[in-house]
Each structure stands twice: as structure tokens, then as C-alpha cells.
Design a protein around this motif. Sequence first.
Motif, PDB file in Angstrom:
ATOM      1  N   LEU A 102       0.825  -1.205   0.000  1.00 56.57           N
ATOM      2  CA  LEU A 102       0.000   0.000   0.000  1.00 56.57           C
ATOM      3  C   LEU A 102       0.866   1.264   0.000  1.00 56.57           C
ATOM      4  CD1 LEU A 102      -2.733  -1.126   2.550  1.00 56.57           C
ATOM      5  CD2 LEU A 102      -3.074  -0.683   0.106  1.00 56.57           C
ATOM      6  N   ILE A 103       1.948   1.246   0.764  1.00 50.33           N
ATOM      7  CA  ILE A 103       2.856   2.397   0.810  1.00 50.33           C
ATOM      8  C   ILE A 103       3.539   2.584  -0.542  1.00 50.33           C
ATOM      9  CG2 ILE A 103       4.980   3.294   1.845  1.00 50.33           C
ATOM     10  CD1 ILE A 103       4.064   1.798   4.457  1.00 50.33           C
ATOM     11  N   ASP A 104       4.033   1.499  -1.102  1.00 48.55           N
ATOM     12  CA  ASP A 104       4.726   1.584  -2.391  1.00 48.55           C
ATOM     13  C   ASP A 104       3.803   2.084  -3.496  1.00 48.55           C
ATOM     14  OD1 ASP A 104       7.067   0.725  -1.241  1.00 48.55           O
ATOM     15  OD2 ASP A 104       6.940  -1.327  -1.998  1.00 48.55           O
ATOM     16  N   ASP A 105       2.558   1.611  -3.495  1.00 46.02           N
ATOM     17  CA  ASP A 105       1.616   2.057  -4.519  1.00 46.02           C
ATOM     18  C   ASP A 105       1.409   3.566  -4.448  1.00 46.02           C
ATOM     19  OD1 ASP A 105       1.277  -0.499  -5.429  1.00 46.02           O
ATOM     20  OD2 ASP A 105      -0.666  -0.826  -4.464  1.00 46.02           O
ATOM     21  N   THR A 106       1.258   4.095  -3.242  1.00 43.70           N
ATOM     22  CA  THR A 106       1.017   5.532  -3.075  1.00 43.70           C
ATOM     23  C   THR A 106       2.235   6.357  -3.457  1.00 43.70           C
ATOM     24  OG1 THR A 106      -0.619   5.170  -1.335  1.00 43.70           O
ATOM     25  CG2 THR A 106       0.423   7.334  -1.419  1.00 43.70           C
ATOM     26  N   THR A 107       3.402   5.948  -3.005  1.00 43.30           N
ATOM     27  CA  THR A 107       4.599   6.745  -3.269  1.00 43.30           C
ATOM     28  C   THR A 107       4.985   6.724  -4.744  1.00 43.30           C
ATOM     29  OG1 THR A 107       5.996   4.853  -2.636  1.00 43.30           O
ATOM     30  CG2 THR A 107       5.486   6.462  -0.930  1.00 43.30           C
ATOM     31  N   GLN A 108       4.738   5.621  -5.423  1.00 41.87           N
ATOM     32  CA  GLN A 108       5.085   5.537  -6.845  1.00 41.87           C
ATOM     33  C   GLN A 108       4.108   6.325  -7.718  1.00 41.87           C
ATOM     34  OE1 GLN A 108       5.271   1.309  -7.481  1.00 41.87           O
ATOM     35  NE2 GLN A 108       7.059   1.065  -6.156  1.00 41.87           N
TER      36      GLN A 108
END
Length: 240
Positions: free
Chosen positions: A30-36
Motif C-alpha cells: 500500500l505504501i509503495d503504490d502511493t509513493t510511486q
Amino acid sequence: MTQKDQIDSQGFAIINNVYNENEINTLISLIDDTTQNNPENRTFRKSQDLFAIRQFHNEIPETLPFIFNQKLLDIIKTNFGENYFITKSIYFDKPEKSNWFVAYHQDLTISVNKKIEVENFENWTVKQNQFAVQPPAAILENNFTIRIHIDKTTKDNGALKVINNSHSKGILRIEKLDFGKEKETICEVQKGGIMIMKPLLFHASNKTTNNERRRVIHIEFSKQELPEGLEWSEKMVLQN
């Protein structure tokens, strides 16, 4: 000694196995999806030594059902009681080759919605349109912080160092601490574990020396209302 006794007497506690591998992997995804997908977001802070997301629970609310699993809810209720709400959250990602370190300090400020003159609220600052202020010690003494460790954290990749029981001394200049007489603990935490700490506990973090990443979700809690029209700017009530 119970966890509550340790938090009261030492100012911190470490509890491992709060999250399983699936829960951690879901949080990472979830964090990676948002930051990317949102690289220019104003709440993101990026350098070669640190990546951070301020107002984390507002920026990635999808993480909250996984963060507040039954284990964490039970830990909060057992150690602090009920009616606590989130007041601030930050995601820290300390890369493998980070030279970022933090000197000993206490967490003395809270985030509020506006700047107004209120007795015993001082040292106002503003950052990214968010006001911060140092409240009376009584407010800080009754708050607590939970740090969720997404990676294994050791003395070699920036685990927090704390001065045991320093939270009991009130708001204090670091020069007033006699390090020769104080006990220092390096708070190593397993992946999926948490560290609970009081805001007035003196804490610091060293540089990374083992080329291992360190990701932490830092969440601050209170159950106190602020006086004279002040409001917590990031307040979010927990859903049991």
C-alpha cells in the motif's frame, strides 16, 4: 513487570510479533503504490538519507485496518485504556546507505489547526502549512507513541537509543542529564514488532552501518482536548 509497568517506569516497551508476514507485506504494498503514483506529493520528504511521509494516516488511510489489527487494539486498551485518538503519524524509510542520524531529544511539539495565543503554549512553528507548538508538560506526559517496525531494526541500522526513565524528569535541556549516571538502552525490534514510548523520553538514532533498510510507521496518540479553540490538526478517532 507488565508492559504497563515498564512504560510507566522506564518510558518505553518493546513488543514483538504484533504483525504477521502477510500484514507487513500488505502495508509495504500500500505504501509503495502511493509513493510511486504520487511522487510530487507535498507531504513527502525525500533525500538520499531519508524518505518520509507526513500525515501518513491521512495520506494512506487504506493502511489503517491493517495497522490497527486486534493485537494492537488490545495492546493500547490494556496499557492505556480507551478513548485515545491519533494526533500525528509519520512514515520513515531510512535507506541502506543512510548517513542520517538524530541526536538525543524529547518530542516536545504537537500539530494543531491554527496559531492563537494560549497560555503555556509556546515555541510556535509552521511547516508545509501545518502549525506546531509546544504544549504544557501535562499534555505530553499523558500522550504516547507507537512505532511499527516494517523491517528488523538493530543497533547497526539506526535502532533508537533511549535514556531509561528520562520521561519522568519533565521537559529538560539535554545538558542537564548526567550521562555518567543514566542508563542507555538500544531498542532493537524484530520485523512486525512495535516500540511504545512516551514523548518526554530522551531518544536518538545512529547512522546505518550494515546496509540494511529501516522502515518505521510512527503514530502519536492522545485523549485530551485542547483549550480555547485549538484543535489537533491530524486528529483521527480509532475505530474498534
